[in-house]
Enzyme design. Sequence first.
Site, PDB file in Angstrom:
ATOM      1  N   ASN A  40       0.842  -1.199   0.000  1.00 25.25           N
ATOM      2  CA  ASN A  40       0.000   0.000   0.000  1.00 25.25           C
ATOM      3  C   ASN A  40       0.879   1.251   0.000  1.00 25.25           C
ATOM      4  O   ASN A  40       1.961   1.285   0.587  1.00 25.25           O
ATOM      5  CB  ASN A  40      -1.017   0.009   1.153  1.00 25.25           C
ATOM      6  CG  ASN A  40      -0.410  -0.143   2.521  1.00 25.25           C
ATOM      7  OD1 ASN A  40       0.654  -0.753   2.689  1.00 25.25           O
ATOM      8  ND2 ASN A  40      -1.067   0.392   3.539  1.00 25.25           N
ATOM      9  N   GLU A  42       0.346   5.193   0.681  1.00 23.20           N
ATOM     10  CA  GLU A  42      -0.588   6.222   1.160  1.00 23.20           C
ATOM     11  C   GLU A  42      -0.173   7.607   0.677  1.00 23.20           C
ATOM     12  O   GLU A  42       0.918   7.793   0.122  1.00 23.20           O
ATOM     13  CB  GLU A  42      -0.659   6.167   2.696  1.00 23.20           C
ATOM     14  CG  GLU A  42      -1.188   4.824   3.168  1.00 23.20           C
ATOM     15  CD  GLU A  42      -1.462   4.746   4.657  1.00 23.20           C
ATOM     16  OE1 GLU A  42      -0.987   5.632   5.420  1.00 23.20           O
ATOM     17  OE2 GLU A  42      -2.166   3.796   5.061  1.00 23.20           O
ATOM     18  N   CYS A  51      -4.051   0.748  -2.712  1.00 26.27           N
ATOM     19  CA  CYS A  51      -4.022  -0.503  -1.945  1.00 26.27           C
ATOM     20  C   CYS A  51      -2.981  -1.465  -2.511  1.00 26.27           C
ATOM     21  O   CYS A  51      -2.672  -1.445  -3.711  1.00 26.27           O
ATOM     22  CB  CYS A  51      -5.386  -1.196  -2.001  1.00 26.27           C
ATOM     23  SG  CYS A  51      -6.666  -0.448  -0.992  1.00 26.27           S
ATOM     24  N   GLU A  53      -3.160  -4.737  -3.016  1.00 23.76           N
ATOM     25  CA  GLU A  53      -3.660  -5.711  -3.992  1.00 23.76           C
ATOM     26  C   GLU A  53      -3.707  -5.104  -5.392  1.00 23.76           C
ATOM     27  O   GLU A  53      -3.324  -5.734  -6.382  1.00 23.76           O
ATOM     28  CB  GLU A  53      -5.069  -6.189  -3.616  1.00 23.76           C
ATOM     29  CG  GLU A  53      -5.170  -6.897  -2.278  1.00 23.76           C
ATOM     30  CD  GLU A  53      -5.454  -5.962  -1.124  1.00 23.76           C
ATOM     31  OE1 GLU A  53      -4.953  -4.808  -1.122  1.00 23.76           O
ATOM     32  OE2 GLU A  53      -6.177  -6.363  -0.208  1.00 23.76           O
ATOM     33  N   CYS A  82     -10.323  -5.005   0.606  1.00 25.12           N
ATOM     34  CA  CYS A  82     -11.467  -4.097   0.589  1.00 25.12           C
ATOM     35  C   CYS A  82     -12.330  -4.360  -0.645  1.00 25.12           C
ATOM     36  O   CYS A  82     -11.911  -5.050  -1.587  1.00 25.12           O
ATOM     37  CB  CYS A  82     -10.995  -2.639   0.617  1.00 25.12           C
ATOM     38  SG  CYS A  82     -10.333  -2.044  -0.949  1.00 25.12           S
ATOM     39  N   CYS A  85     -10.831  -3.453  -4.057  1.00 27.70           N
ATOM     40  CA  CYS A  85      -9.823  -4.427  -4.512  1.00 27.70           C
ATOM     41  C   CYS A  85     -10.485  -5.705  -5.006  1.00 27.70           C
ATOM     42  O   CYS A  85     -10.045  -6.292  -6.001  1.00 27.70           O
ATOM     43  CB  CYS A  85      -8.832  -4.738  -3.395  1.00 27.70           C
ATOM     44  SG  CYS A  85      -7.655  -3.394  -3.161  1.00 27.70           S
TER      45      CYS A  85
END
Length: 134
Positions: A40, A42, A51, A53, A82, A85
């Site tokens: 990830n 940010e 993210c 994935e 999530c 994803c």
Amino acid sequence: MEDLLRAAQQAQENAYAPYSGYRVGAALRSSSGQVYAGCNVENVSYGLTLCAERNALAAMVTAGETRWTEIVIITRDGGTPCGACLQVLLEFVEDARNASVICASESSGPGPSRMLAEFLPLGFRSPEVGRTES
Ligand code: THU
């Protein structure tokens, strides 16, 4: 699966998560057998966060592949992917009932292999999209 776990752990080490502190690593196997990883990333503008994935999928597509069969995701608590994803993972499988998702936790290791279809039984996959009216 061990190779995916190792690749996911390595990716997790590079997670850029200064805002949430929640570090995610993901590694997937493409249909050719190649392994692609992501972490990830940010951003100070929180909503721009990427993210793990989806970054792993982007690495796969960048390398010229569009199908995966197995993914391992590692977090401190074995968190699940999530919804966004899951939908993007669905884009790149032949059959969601044959695409394995394994959530691993730093302390207790990998959990059970569950199929993508279990996480997202009714994901959007319309053959109508892209069709032009005649
Ligand atoms: N995150 C992922 O990398 N993958 C998911 O499926 C869920 C959330 C990241 C985004 C953010 O950097 C952190 O986890 C906390 O939400």
